[in-house]
Design a protein around this motif. Structure first.
Motif, mmCIF file in Angstrom:
data_model
loop_
_atom_site.group_PDB
_atom_site.id
_atom_site.type_symbol
_atom_site.label_atom_id
_atom_site.label_comp_id
_atom_site.label_asym_id
_atom_site.label_seq_id
_atom_site.Cartn_x
_atom_site.Cartn_y
_atom_site.Cartn_z
ATOM 1 N N VAL A 203 20.555 -9.777 3.693
ATOM 2 C CA VAL A 203 20.509 -9.585 2.233
ATOM 3 C C VAL A 203 19.096 -9.753 1.654
ATOM 4 N N THR A 204 18.103 -9.872 2.499
ATOM 5 C CA THR A 204 16.737 -10.020 1.979
ATOM 6 C C THR A 204 16.147 -8.655 1.629
ATOM 7 N N GLU A 205 15.005 -8.719 0.938
ATOM 8 C CA GLU A 205 14.299 -7.483 0.585
ATOM 9 C C GLU A 205 13.914 -6.705 1.845
ATOM 10 N N LYS A 206 13.682 -7.425 2.922
ATOM 11 C CA LYS A 206 13.283 -6.766 4.162
ATOM 12 C C LYS A 206 14.439 -6.019 4.829
ATOM 13 N N ASN A 207 15.638 -6.539 4.680
ATOM 14 C CA ASN A 207 16.749 -5.975 5.475
ATOM 15 C C ASN A 207 17.863 -5.326 4.676
ATOM 16 N N GLN A 208 17.846 -5.469 3.345
ATOM 17 C CA GLN A 208 18.952 -4.924 2.562
ATOM 18 C C GLN A 208 18.883 -3.390 2.510
ATOM 19 N N THR A 209 20.010 -2.785 2.169
ATOM 20 C CA THR A 209 20.039 -1.340 1.949
ATOM 21 C C THR A 209 19.215 -1.034 0.705
ATOM 22 N N LEU A 210 18.476 0.070 0.739
ATOM 23 C CA LEU A 210 17.619 0.404 -0.398
ATOM 24 C C LEU A 210 18.124 1.653 -1.091
ATOM 25 N N ASP A 211 17.945 1.704 -2.420
ATOM 26 C CA ASP A 211 18.318 2.943 -3.105
ATOM 27 C C ASP A 211 17.209 3.981 -2.905
ATOM 28 N N ALA A 212 17.576 5.232 -3.189
ATOM 29 C CA ALA A 212 16.665 6.350 -2.896
ATOM 30 C C ALA A 212 15.343 6.215 -3.644
ATOM 31 N N GLU A 213 15.416 5.661 -4.860
ATOM 32 C CA GLU A 213 14.195 5.557 -5.671
ATOM 33 C C GLU A 213 13.201 4.572 -5.031
ATOM 34 N N THR A 214 13.728 3.417 -4.562
ATOM 35 C CA THR A 214 12.838 2.444 -3.913
ATOM 36 C C THR A 214 12.229 3.039 -2.649
ATOM 37 N N VAL A 215 13.059 3.750 -1.887
ATOM 38 C CA VAL A 215 12.544 4.365 -0.658
ATOM 39 C C VAL A 215 11.411 5.323 -1.018
ATOM 40 N N ALA A 216 11.631 6.135 -2.061
ATOM 41 C CA ALA A 216 10.611 7.120 -2.446
ATOM 42 C C ALA A 216 9.327 6.412 -2.884
ATOM 43 N N THR A 217 9.461 5.333 -3.659
ATOM 44 C CA THR A 217 8.273 4.601 -4.124
ATOM 45 C C THR A 217 7.493 4.038 -2.940
ATOM 46 N N GLU A 218 8.225 3.416 -2.018
ATOM 47 C CA GLU A 218 7.537 2.804 -0.868
ATOM 48 C C GLU A 218 6.919 3.886 0.020
ATOM 49 N N ARG A 219 7.607 5.004 0.149
ATOM 50 C CA ARG A 219 7.043 6.090 0.972
ATOM 51 C C ARG A 219 5.727 6.557 0.364
ATOM 52 N N ASN A 220 5.699 6.688 -0.948
ATOM 53 C CA ASN A 220 4.446 7.102 -1.610
ATOM 54 C C ASN A 220 3.331 6.099 -1.361
ATOM 55 N N ARG A 221 3.724 4.841 -1.432
ATOM 56 C CA ARG A 221 2.722 3.787 -1.235
ATOM 57 C C ARG A 221 2.121 3.832 0.172
ATOM 58 N N THR A 297 -1.948 -3.547 7.361
ATOM 59 C CA THR A 297 -1.714 -5.000 7.274
ATOM 60 C C THR A 297 -1.153 -5.340 5.898
ATOM 61 N N ASP A 298 -0.575 -6.530 5.828
ATOM 62 C CA ASP A 298 -0.112 -7.095 4.556
ATOM 63 C C ASP A 298 0.860 -6.198 3.798
ATOM 64 N N LEU A 299 1.763 -5.566 4.508
ATOM 65 C CA LEU A 299 2.790 -4.785 3.804
ATOM 66 C C LEU A 299 3.786 -5.739 3.154
ATOM 67 N N PRO A 300 4.262 -5.421 1.949
ATOM 68 C CA PRO A 300 5.343 -6.243 1.370
ATOM 69 C C PRO A 300 6.624 -6.008 2.172
ATOM 70 N N ASP A 301 7.586 -6.912 1.989
ATOM 71 C CA ASP A 301 8.832 -6.784 2.759
ATOM 72 C C ASP A 301 9.528 -5.445 2.512
ATOM 73 N N SER A 302 9.432 -4.938 1.280
ATOM 74 C CA SER A 302 10.084 -3.646 1.006
ATOM 75 C C SER A 302 9.402 -2.525 1.799
ATOM 76 N N GLY A 303 8.091 -2.644 2.028
ATOM 77 C CA GLY A 303 7.372 -1.652 2.832
ATOM 78 C C GLY A 303 7.786 -1.732 4.292
ATOM 79 N N VAL A 304 7.939 -2.962 4.805
ATOM 80 C CA VAL A 304 8.421 -3.142 6.188
ATOM 81 C C VAL A 304 9.814 -2.540 6.307
ATOM 82 N N ASN A 305 10.647 -2.817 5.305
ATOM 83 C CA ASN A 305 12.018 -2.297 5.300
ATOM 84 C C ASN A 305 12.002 -0.765 5.406
ATOM 85 N N VAL A 306 11.204 -0.123 4.546
ATOM 86 C CA VAL A 306 11.185 1.346 4.542
ATOM 87 C C VAL A 306 10.655 1.891 5.867
#
Ligand code: UDP
Length: 412
Positions: A203-221, A297-306
């Motif tokens: 259930v953490t930011e690193k491992n939870q299911t992500l919505d399409a918008e978050t995935v798109a944001t992280e992909r852009n990043r 380096t230093d990716l946020p957990d949401s970036g690792v997740n994506v």
């Protein structure tokens, strides 16, 4: 010693992933421990699997009503040089252990033990890994009643004798030791032992299911990484045991078969790991000539997740590995993993079902397996589904917590 910040967690958040039976078991174990005070001690608040686990376990135990604290040692660079040498030597190769190194180890542990004197007493103290074991010289005086558990997270299958002898002076004094695999117990001087596999927190930011918008944001990043072209990823501290150079070799082998293949080598520097920066620089230099290799380096957990979710294949080319949470993190996200047959990796990769296992020194073989998977979409999808179920059954946090609370309840 300092108490690191950690997020709040509630046990009810896990009902969808583990079902009510296991949560009931947790609640009933915890009920018997509500009058107990438990302290976890390790040597870093960030980076690496131990900090990752404690960030979940500590708040969840509190949510379950068990008064649980987490302290991180304060230490000098010199101490971390010694303990990294100790970590390396216990996993198979390190420099000779000198009297000066032993003195540094003992002195920093003594300073930390003195800071514990003003703290409330605990019924049970869990010491994680070898760094804080030296506290045992003093805990007998400061907390004579406390039960001491040593939680060893590292691969002790082939330790250097003089280091094993040194830590065994301490491990012989604990009341109970927990290892991640039975093969790690070996000749370590320990009384009673338990084997508990680590786990990931779904259930953490690193491992939870992500919505399409978050995935798109992280992909852009993550630009200029392309998610249209084939992508393989390894996420690990910059540490010689993680073998980033072997991963580069495996990628080069796979690139011979797969046009436009990209490699993301993602890493961080743990607070207690002085080798990280130097290795990062060497890896970045080795990768610099190839625009398809991205050293991040230093990716946020949401970036690792994506990245774990959106990569076609994840690699874990370790030479030694206590457990390797990153493997389960990727498998949980339905990404097959090609990994070395060392440490905890074969518990997680079922060869030919959730990914492929290769010999630790076989970078070319790893590349061939990556290429096989990249060329077969149906196999990747099937492995991904198998992988998710395998992790659901075996490597999610509530299972580990049931086993840990079982040990604590037995000892108190
Ligand atoms: N990790 C991370 N960012 C990085 C490198 C690692 O968040 O750049 C995390 C990774 O997702 C995992 C942990 O650090 O949760 C590493 O744990 P593992 O058991 O794989 O290896 P360890 O570092 O403990 O040897």
């Amino acid at each position: 010693m300092h108490a690191p910040l950690h997020p709040d967690r509630t046990i009810n958040a896990y009902i969808d992933v583990t079902g009510s039976d296991r949560l009931e078991r947790l609640r009933s174990l915890a009920e018997a421990l509500t009058d107990s005070r438990v302290l976890h001690i390790n040597s870093t608040a960030t980076g690496g699997g131990v900090a990752e686990l404690l960030r979940s376990i500590v708040p969840l135990c509190n949510d379950l009503g068990i008064d649980t604290d987490w302290f991180v040692m304060d230490a000098t660079d010199e101490f971390f040089e010694v303990t990294k040498a100790m970590h390396n030597a216990l996993q198979g190769s390190g420099p000779p252990l000198t009297e000066e190194m032993k003195a540094t180890y003992r002195a920093v542990n003594e300073e930390n033990a003195i800071e514990l004197e003003g703290e409330a007493t605990y019924d049970l103290v869990v010491i994680h890994d070898p760094q804080p074991l030296g506290l045992l010289d003093h805990l007998e005086a400061t907390m004579p009643e406390a039960v001491i558990v040593w939680r060893c997270h590292i691969d002790l299958t082939d330790p250097t004798d003089e280091y094993l002898t040194f830590i065994s002076e301490y491990t012989a004094q604990v009341d109970h030791a927990i290892f991640s695999r039975s093969a790690y117990v070996g000749d370590t001087a320990v009384p009673e032992t338990s084997i508990i596999y680590p786990s990931i927190d779904p259930v953490t930011e690193k491992n939870q299911t992500l919505d399409a918008e978050t995935v798109a944001t992280e992909r852009n990043r993550l630009d200029p990484l392309s998610f249209e072209d084939p992508l393989v990823t390894q996420i690990s501290r910059f540490d010689p045991w993680k073998d980033q150079f072997g991963t580069l070799e495996a990628y080069r082998r796979a690139s011979e078969d797969v046009p436009n293949l990209q490699l993301a080598l993602v890493g961080g520097m743990a607070g207690d790991d002085p080798e990280g920066l130097e290795l990062y620089e060497q890896v970045a230099e080795a990768a610099a000539a190839d625009p398809n290799v991205h050293v991040l380096t230093d990716l946020p957990d949401s970036g690792v997740n994506v990245l774990q979710r959106e990569s076609d294949v994840v690699i874990q080319k370790s030479l030694r590995e206590g457990f390797g949470l990153v493997v389960s993190e990727a498998l949980w996200k339905r990404t097959p993993v090609v990994g070395s047959n060392v440490g905890g990796i074969p518990l997680q990769i079922v060869d030919g079902e959730t990914g492929y296992l290769v010999d630790a020194d076989d970078a070319s073989g790893a590349g061939e397996r990556v290429s096989t998977l990249l060329k077969n979409d149906a196999r990747r999808a099937k492995f991904g589904d198998n992988a998710h179920e395998h992790v659901r059954e075996q490597f999610l946090l509530p299972r580990q917590l049931v086993e840990l609370l079982g040990v604590i309840a037995d000892e108190l």
